[in-house]
Scaffold this active site. Structure first.
Site, PDB file in Angstrom:
ATOM      1  CD  GLU A   1     -88.679  13.950  62.750  1.00 34.88           C
ATOM      2  OE1 GLU A   1     -88.895  15.035  62.175  1.00 34.88           O
ATOM      3  OE2 GLU A   1     -89.276  13.597  63.793  1.00 34.88           O
TER       4      GLU A   1
ATOM      5  NE  ARG B   1     -87.791  17.732  61.591  1.00 36.29           N
ATOM      6  CZ  ARG B   1     -87.668  18.108  62.851  1.00 36.29           C
ATOM      7  NH1 ARG B   1     -86.923  19.125  63.173  1.00 36.29           N
ATOM      8  NH2 ARG B   1     -88.283  17.441  63.817  1.00 36.29           N
TER       9      ARG B   1
ATOM     10  CG  ASP C   1     -98.790  13.201  65.316  1.00 34.90           C
ATOM     11  OD1 ASP C   1     -98.298  12.231  64.706  1.00 34.90           O
ATOM     12  OD2 ASP C   1     -98.080  14.097  65.827  1.00 34.90           O
TER      13      ASP C   1
ATOM     14  CD  GLU D   1     -97.441  20.336  66.905  1.00 39.42           C
ATOM     15  OE1 GLU D   1     -97.095  21.022  67.910  1.00 39.42           O
ATOM     16  OE2 GLU D   1     -96.624  19.652  66.254  1.00 39.42           O
TER      17      GLU D   1
HETATM   18  C1  DMJ Z   1     -92.721  18.653  63.406  1.00 38.44           C
HETATM   19  O1  DMJ Z   1     -91.589  18.040  62.955  1.00 38.44           O
HETATM   20  C2  DMJ Z   1     -93.935  18.231  62.631  1.00 38.44           C
HETATM   21  O2  DMJ Z   1     -94.950  19.142  62.815  1.00 38.44           O
HETATM   22  C3  DMJ Z   1     -94.411  16.860  63.009  1.00 38.44           C
HETATM   23  O3  DMJ Z   1     -95.600  16.545  62.369  1.00 38.44           O
HETATM   24  C4  DMJ Z   1     -94.632  16.787  64.496  1.00 38.44           C
HETATM   25  N1  DMJ Z   1     -93.487  17.213  65.234  1.00 38.44           N
HETATM   26  C5  DMJ Z   1     -92.854  18.448  64.877  1.00 38.44           C
HETATM   27  C6  DMJ Z   1     -93.456  19.677  65.499  1.00 38.44           C
HETATM   28  O4  DMJ Z   1     -94.019  19.525  66.706  1.00 38.44           O
END
Ligand code: DMJ
Length: 611
Positions: free
Chosen positions: A242, A246, A375, A510
């Site tokens: 995270e 970010r 994912d 998404e």
């Molecule tokens: C975000 O932090 C990123 O897109 C991550 O890949 C998946 N989760 C969240 C958004 O849904």
């Protein structure tokens, strides 16, 4: 002599034909002629009539009754009882004013719930008192462009749509600035904040969005905070994935956009502090690291890490090495990719969800998903290949194989309408469950096809894009739930089912992310219309009047979506950024031939071919 009541009757009729004086005399005479009982009865009746006429419920009844003869807008305002109101015709607003009943701030819906329960007053009646809609557009502009299905867009609607996203960002930013400045996330309803890493997460995630949207003033204020307040020398545990996507990603992209060394210095600082996470027996990183003490560790209950997490930090660390010429960052993340490339336990290129930091082996094998925990593994295979100038064949081959694995094992069609979806496989059993997170896939498939992968990837992207849009449009709020289940059996009328526990919406990006890619590569105007529609529904059901947007618990209840009181940083970092890029219709604004977006929507440059 006639009975008194007959005399009365006659007297009143005749009185109308005489002069006023005669009338008064005649009335008085007749009154005097009445018996005491008759007078008492008449007086009592008169008093009763007065009482009844001036008591509140009857007054309302009379008002409603009377107002039905008035123009309809008066009818709407005259009614106090919400139940009554439901049955009356909708108000006709004066010209140039739009009653936007659905765009009610989310806390008003909260109030309305209370009010409905107490039967005080309906929430209806919010009128946007300008000659524009709340998003700055005029009805004619939207109608014009929505009616235009021929891949044309009018300049006016382009400008209005862009302004609408900008307004949404400003509104979200206002809430953050007023109530959560320098903290991780806004809690817009309680006008406070929550901390995750105590690093100003929303502020850092938003930097490049503000730059891209041209919000200079807001950007400068945020930059000043980064310069004077942001320190990573803090005794806090952060999640490696995270904070990489970010914070490191956000600082690196802002450095590229602005050229300001401040952001590269900060990026290098946090990147270096995250490195202890890779000191594990297997070199597969731990999930958490204390950036102050340099002590890294797995979660308390396991020594496993999540596969998506350890394979979706590569774009950022590779770029840090390129910029600093310090090889340690890239080496650490390349080691992870090499190990995973060579591991057993994949199914036609599909990976399990967990990997052990001691043994370096997959654990909890047998479950394959494109949703949570797996994912972005697939996303980063393709994007690393693109970032590095399409030279690293291992990524290309693994990605290509994985797409074939998806087609073979996870792809199905729903009934009755044949929506293509990506389900999950658990120990050989197929489940028609699809996370909203999977909606990154149409965009990634389209990006691959644009970069020379087979054309059928684009066909699949189009089908999945449609499905993701349906996940919004089939809900009562027009917002997607977190997870849906597709129906595969004939006889059922609904393609999409939502379990009660899955009805929340966290303002995730998404679908709008994929819409952005799909529009860039096809120029099909439908994708922009869908994006604009989704933006409007965020405004309708998640906007908080004092500033900010909130995640909600129930996308199936437009009257009470049940706000959660949290604005995730990715709403500003990703969702609104992708919407802006989608609606801007400018292919040169962060060209996809020059930039690759990390999984938090932070654009990083595609490496020049000499690199
Ligand atoms: C975000 O932090 C990123 O897109 C991550 O890949 C998946 N989760 C969240 C958004 O849904």
């Amino acid at each position: 002599m006639p009975p008194p009541y007959q005399q009365d009757y006659v007297s009143v009729i005749v009185a109308g034909e005489r002069s006023g004086k005669l009338k008064r005399q005649s009335c008085w005479r007749k009154w005097k002629q009445l018996s005491r009982l008759q007078r008492s009865v008449l007086l009592l009746t008169a008093i009763l009539i007065l009482l009844v006429l001036f008591s509140p419920p009857i007054r309302e009844y009379v008002t409603v009754f009377a107002d039905k003869t008035l123009p309809q807008e008066h009818v709407f305002h005259a009614v106090a009882d919400p139940v009554e109101q439901e049955h009356l015709p909708l108000p006709v607003q004066p010209p140039q004013k739009k009653e936007n009943a659905s765009e009610v701030m989310v806390e008003d819906r909260l109030d309305s719930k209370k009010e409905d329960e107490e039967a005080v007053i309906s929430w209806r009646g919010t009128v946007i008192d300008t000659d524009q809609n709340i998003d700055g557009t005029r009805d004619e502009e939207i109608d014009d462009s929505l009616g235009n299905q021929n891949n044309k867009s009018s300049k006016d609607s382009d400008a209005a749509w862009l302004e609408a996203v900008q307004e949404a960002f400003k509104h979200a930013w206002k809430g953050y600035k007023d109530f959560a400045w320098g903290h991780d996330e806004l809690r817009p309803l309680s006008k406070s904040y929550s901390e995750w890493f105590s690093l100003g997460l929303t502020l850092i995630d938003s930097l490049d969005t503000m730059w891209i949207m041209g919000l200079k003033e807001e950007f400068e204020e945020a930059k000043a905070w980064v310069a004077s307040e942001l320190t990573f020398n803090k005794n806090v545990d952060v999640n490696l994935f995270e904070s990489t996507i970010r914070i490191l990603g956000g600082l690196l992209s802002t450095y590229h956009l602005t050229g300001d060394q401040l952001f590269l210095d900060k990026a290098t600082d946090i990147g270096t502090r995250l490195m202890p996470a890779f000191n594990t027996p297997s070199k597969i990183p731990y999930s958490d690291v204390n950036i102050g003490t340099g002590i890294a560790h797995p979660p308390r209950w396991t020594s496993d890490s999540t596969v998506a997490e350890v394979t979706s930090i590569q774009l950022e660390f590779r770029e840090l090495t390129r910029l600093t010429e310090d090889p340690q960052y890239q080496a650490a993340v390349a080691e992870v990719m090499n190990q995973i490339h060579n591991l057993d336990g994949k199914l036609d290129g599909l990976v399990p969800m967990f990997i052990n930091t001691n043994s370096g082996q997959f654990t909890h094998q047998g479950t394959y998903t494109l949703g949570a925990r797996a994912d972005s593994y697939y996303e980063y295979l393709l994007k690393q290949w693109i970032q590095g100038g399409k030279k690293e064949n291992q990524f290309f081959e693994d990605y290509l194989q994985a797409v074939e694995g998806i087609k073979k094992n996870l792809l199905q069609k729903s009934s009755p309408n044949g929506l293509t979806f990506v389900g999950e496989l658990s120990h050989g059993e197929f489940s028609p469950k699809m996370d909203h997170l999977v909606c990154f896939l149409p965009g990634t498939l389209a990006l691959g096809a644009h970069n020379g992968l087979p054309a059928d990837h684009m066909d699949l992207a189009k089908q999945l894009m449609e499905t993701c849009y349906h996940m919004y449009s089939q809900m009562e709020t027009g917002l997607s739930p977190e997870i849906v289940h597709f129906n595969m059996y004939e006889g059922n009328t609904q393609d999409i089912n939502v379990k009660f526990a899955d009805r929340h919406n966290l303002l995730r990006p998404e679908t709008v992310e994929s819409l952005f890619y799909m529009y860039r590569f096809t120029q099909d105007h439908r994708y922009r219309e869908w994006g604009y529609e989704i933006l409007q529904n965020f405004n309708n059901y998640t906007k908080v009047s004092s500033g900010g947007y909130t995640s909600i618990n129930n996308v199936r209840d437009p009257d009470y979506p049940s706000p959660r009181d949290k604005m995730e940083s990715f709403f500003l970092g990703e969702t609104l950024k992708y919407l802006y890029l989608l609606l801007s219709d400018d292919p040169n604004l962060l060209s996809l031939d020059q930039y690759v977006f990390n999984t938090e929507a932070h654009p990083l440059p595609i490496w020049p071919s000499t690199a």
